[in-house]
Design a protein around this motif. Structure first.
Motif, PDB file in Angstrom:
ATOM      1  N   THR A   1     -54.166  67.446 -52.642  1.00  0.00           N
ATOM      2  CA  THR A   1     -53.691  68.104 -53.847  1.00  0.00           C
ATOM      3  C   THR A   1     -53.154  69.475 -53.480  1.00  0.00           C
ATOM      4  O   THR A   1     -53.538  70.057 -52.463  1.00  0.00           O
ATOM      5  N   ASN A   2     -52.267  69.989 -54.304  1.00  0.00           N
ATOM      6  CA  ASN A   2     -51.719  71.327 -54.093  1.00  0.00           C
ATOM      7  C   ASN A   2     -52.423  72.356 -54.955  1.00  0.00           C
ATOM      8  O   ASN A   2     -52.175  73.552 -54.810  1.00  0.00           O
ATOM      9  N   GLN A   3     -53.273  71.904 -55.856  1.00  0.00           N
ATOM     10  CA  GLN A   3     -53.952  72.825 -56.760  1.00  0.00           C
ATOM     11  C   GLN A   3     -55.185  73.423 -56.116  1.00  0.00           C
ATOM     12  O   GLN A   3     -55.825  72.809 -55.261  1.00  0.00           O
ATOM     13  N   GLU A   4     -55.511  74.619 -56.566  1.00  0.00           N
ATOM     14  CA  GLU A   4     -56.736  75.271 -56.132  1.00  0.00           C
ATOM     15  C   GLU A   4     -57.924  74.583 -56.799  1.00  0.00           C
ATOM     16  O   GLU A   4     -57.793  74.056 -57.908  1.00  0.00           O
ATOM     17  N   PRO A   5     -59.084  74.595 -56.162  1.00  0.00           N
ATOM     18  CA  PRO A   5     -60.273  74.024 -56.808  1.00  0.00           C
ATOM     19  C   PRO A   5     -60.591  74.772 -58.110  1.00  0.00           C
ATOM     20  O   PRO A   5     -60.356  75.982 -58.212  1.00  0.00           O
ATOM     21  N   ARG A   6     -61.104  74.050 -59.069  1.00  0.00           N
ATOM     22  CA  ARG A   6     -61.455  74.667 -60.350  1.00  0.00           C
ATOM     23  C   ARG A   6     -62.742  75.467 -60.223  1.00  0.00           C
ATOM     24  O   ARG A   6     -63.647  75.098 -59.486  1.00  0.00           O
ATOM     25  N   ASN A   7     -62.793  76.539 -61.010  1.00  0.00           N
ATOM     26  CA  ASN A   7     -63.980  77.382 -61.064  1.00  0.00           C
ATOM     27  C   ASN A   7     -64.785  76.958 -62.281  1.00  0.00           C
ATOM     28  O   ASN A   7     -64.287  77.002 -63.406  1.00  0.00           O
ATOM     29  N   ARG A   8     -66.012  76.540 -62.083  1.00  0.00           N
ATOM     30  CA  ARG A   8     -66.838  76.035 -63.183  1.00  0.00           C
ATOM     31  C   ARG A   8     -67.035  77.078 -64.283  1.00  0.00           C
ATOM     32  O   ARG A   8     -67.024  76.752 -65.460  1.00  0.00           O
ATOM     33  N   GLU A   9     -67.241  78.328 -63.878  1.00  0.00           N
ATOM     34  CA  GLU A   9     -67.476  79.378 -64.870  1.00  0.00           C
ATOM     35  C   GLU A   9     -66.233  79.599 -65.732  1.00  0.00           C
ATOM     36  O   GLU A   9     -66.328  79.761 -66.952  1.00  0.00           O
ATOM     37  N   GLU A  10     -65.050  79.607 -65.104  1.00  0.00           N
ATOM     38  CA  GLU A  10     -63.808  79.779 -65.862  1.00  0.00           C
ATOM     39  C   GLU A  10     -63.574  78.617 -66.823  1.00  0.00           C
ATOM     40  O   GLU A  10     -63.165  78.826 -67.968  1.00  0.00           O
ATOM     41  N   GLU A  11     -63.818  77.396 -66.347  1.00  0.00           N
ATOM     42  CA  GLU A  11     -63.629  76.216 -67.190  1.00  0.00           C
ATOM     43  C   GLU A  11     -64.607  76.229 -68.368  1.00  0.00           C
ATOM     44  O   GLU A  11     -64.242  75.864 -69.486  1.00  0.00           O
ATOM     45  N   ALA A  12     -65.832  76.663 -68.129  1.00  0.00           N
ATOM     46  CA  ALA A  12     -66.822  76.746 -69.208  1.00  0.00           C
ATOM     47  C   ALA A  12     -66.397  77.786 -70.232  1.00  0.00           C
ATOM     48  O   ALA A  12     -66.540  77.578 -71.445  1.00  0.00           O
ATOM     49  N   ALA A  13     -65.874  78.914 -69.768  1.00  0.00           N
ATOM     50  CA  ALA A  13     -65.419  79.966 -70.685  1.00  0.00           C
ATOM     51  C   ALA A  13     -64.250  79.460 -71.534  1.00  0.00           C
ATOM     52  O   ALA A  13     -64.194  79.728 -72.741  1.00  0.00           O
ATOM     53  N   LYS A  14     -63.328  78.742 -70.929  1.00  0.00           N
ATOM     54  CA  LYS A  14     -62.198  78.174 -71.676  1.00  0.00           C
ATOM     55  C   LYS A  14     -62.688  77.185 -72.735  1.00  0.00           C
ATOM     56  O   LYS A  14     -62.199  77.173 -73.867  1.00  0.00           O
ATOM     57  N   ALA A  15     -63.653  76.351 -72.372  1.00  0.00           N
ATOM     58  CA  ALA A  15     -64.190  75.373 -73.314  1.00  0.00           C
ATOM     59  C   ALA A  15     -64.881  76.062 -74.472  1.00  0.00           C
ATOM     60  O   ALA A  15     -64.742  75.640 -75.631  1.00  0.00           O
ATOM     61  N   LYS A  16     -65.623  77.120 -74.194  1.00  0.00           N
ATOM     62  CA  LYS A  16     -66.284  77.877 -75.267  1.00  0.00           C
ATOM     63  C   LYS A  16     -65.262  78.507 -76.188  1.00  0.00           C
ATOM     64  O   LYS A  16     -65.439  78.537 -77.412  1.00  0.00           O
ATOM     65  N   ALA A  17     -64.176  79.041 -75.629  1.00  0.00           N
ATOM     66  CA  ALA A  17     -63.125  79.656 -76.444  1.00  0.00           C
ATOM     67  C   ALA A  17     -62.463  78.605 -77.343  1.00  0.00           C
ATOM     68  O   ALA A  17     -62.223  78.855 -78.525  1.00  0.00           O
ATOM     69  N   ARG A  18     -62.174  77.429 -76.784  1.00  0.00           N
ATOM     70  CA  ARG A  18     -61.579  76.356 -77.597  1.00  0.00           C
ATOM     71  C   ARG A  18     -62.531  75.930 -78.701  1.00  0.00           C
ATOM     72  O   ARG A  18     -62.123  75.699 -79.845  1.00  0.00           O
ATOM     73  N   SER A  19     -63.796  75.842 -78.380  1.00  0.00           N
ATOM     74  CA  SER A  19     -64.804  75.442 -79.369  1.00  0.00           C
ATOM     75  C   SER A  19     -64.917  76.489 -80.481  1.00  0.00           C
ATOM     76  O   SER A  19     -65.026  76.143 -81.643  1.00  0.00           O
ATOM     77  N   ALA A  20     -64.886  77.752 -80.097  1.00  0.00           N
ATOM     78  CA  ALA A  20     -64.978  78.826 -81.098  1.00  0.00           C
ATOM     79  C   ALA A  20     -63.792  78.780 -82.042  1.00  0.00           C
ATOM     80  O   ALA A  20     -63.951  78.962 -83.256  1.00  0.00           O
ATOM     81  N   LEU A  21     -62.598  78.529 -81.518  1.00  0.00           N
ATOM     82  CA  LEU A  21     -61.418  78.433 -82.374  1.00  0.00           C
ATOM     83  C   LEU A  21     -61.496  77.215 -83.296  1.00  0.00           C
ATOM     84  O   LEU A  21     -61.112  77.269 -84.457  1.00  0.00           O
ATOM     85  N   ARG A  22     -61.990  76.127 -82.761  1.00  0.00           N
ATOM     86  CA  ARG A  22     -62.045  74.898 -83.521  1.00  0.00           C
ATOM     87  C   ARG A  22     -63.070  74.949 -84.646  1.00  0.00           C
ATOM     88  O   ARG A  22     -62.825  74.461 -85.747  1.00  0.00           O
TER      89      ARG A  22
END
Length: 63
Positions: free
Chosen positions: A40-61
């Motif tokens: 793959t050409n992508q960088e590995p995902r950061n669990r903390e960043e992904e969790a923060a994004k999910a929390k932000a989406r949940s808060a908006l929803r």
């Protein structure tokens, strides 16, 4: 699980036990080879960043 699904049996008979275990080992080896050779050409995902994004989406929803 894949071998059990294909064979239609959760536990092989004594007569088929060797073939069952051989198939499990072969499929595990092939799966490991596939995973090890994927690129793959992508960088590995950061669990903390992904969790923060999910929390932000949940808060908006649910806000």
């Amino acid at each position: 699980q894949f071998v059990r699904k294909l064979s239609g049996s959760t536990k092989p008979s004594k007569r088929n036990e060797h073939a069952f275990h051989h198939a499990v080992e072969a499929i595990a080896a092939i799966a490991r080879e596939l995973i090890d050779t994927l690129e793959t050409n992508q960088e590995p995902r950061n669990r903390e960043e992904e969790a923060a994004k999910a929390k932000a989406r949940s808060a908006l929803r649910f806000a």
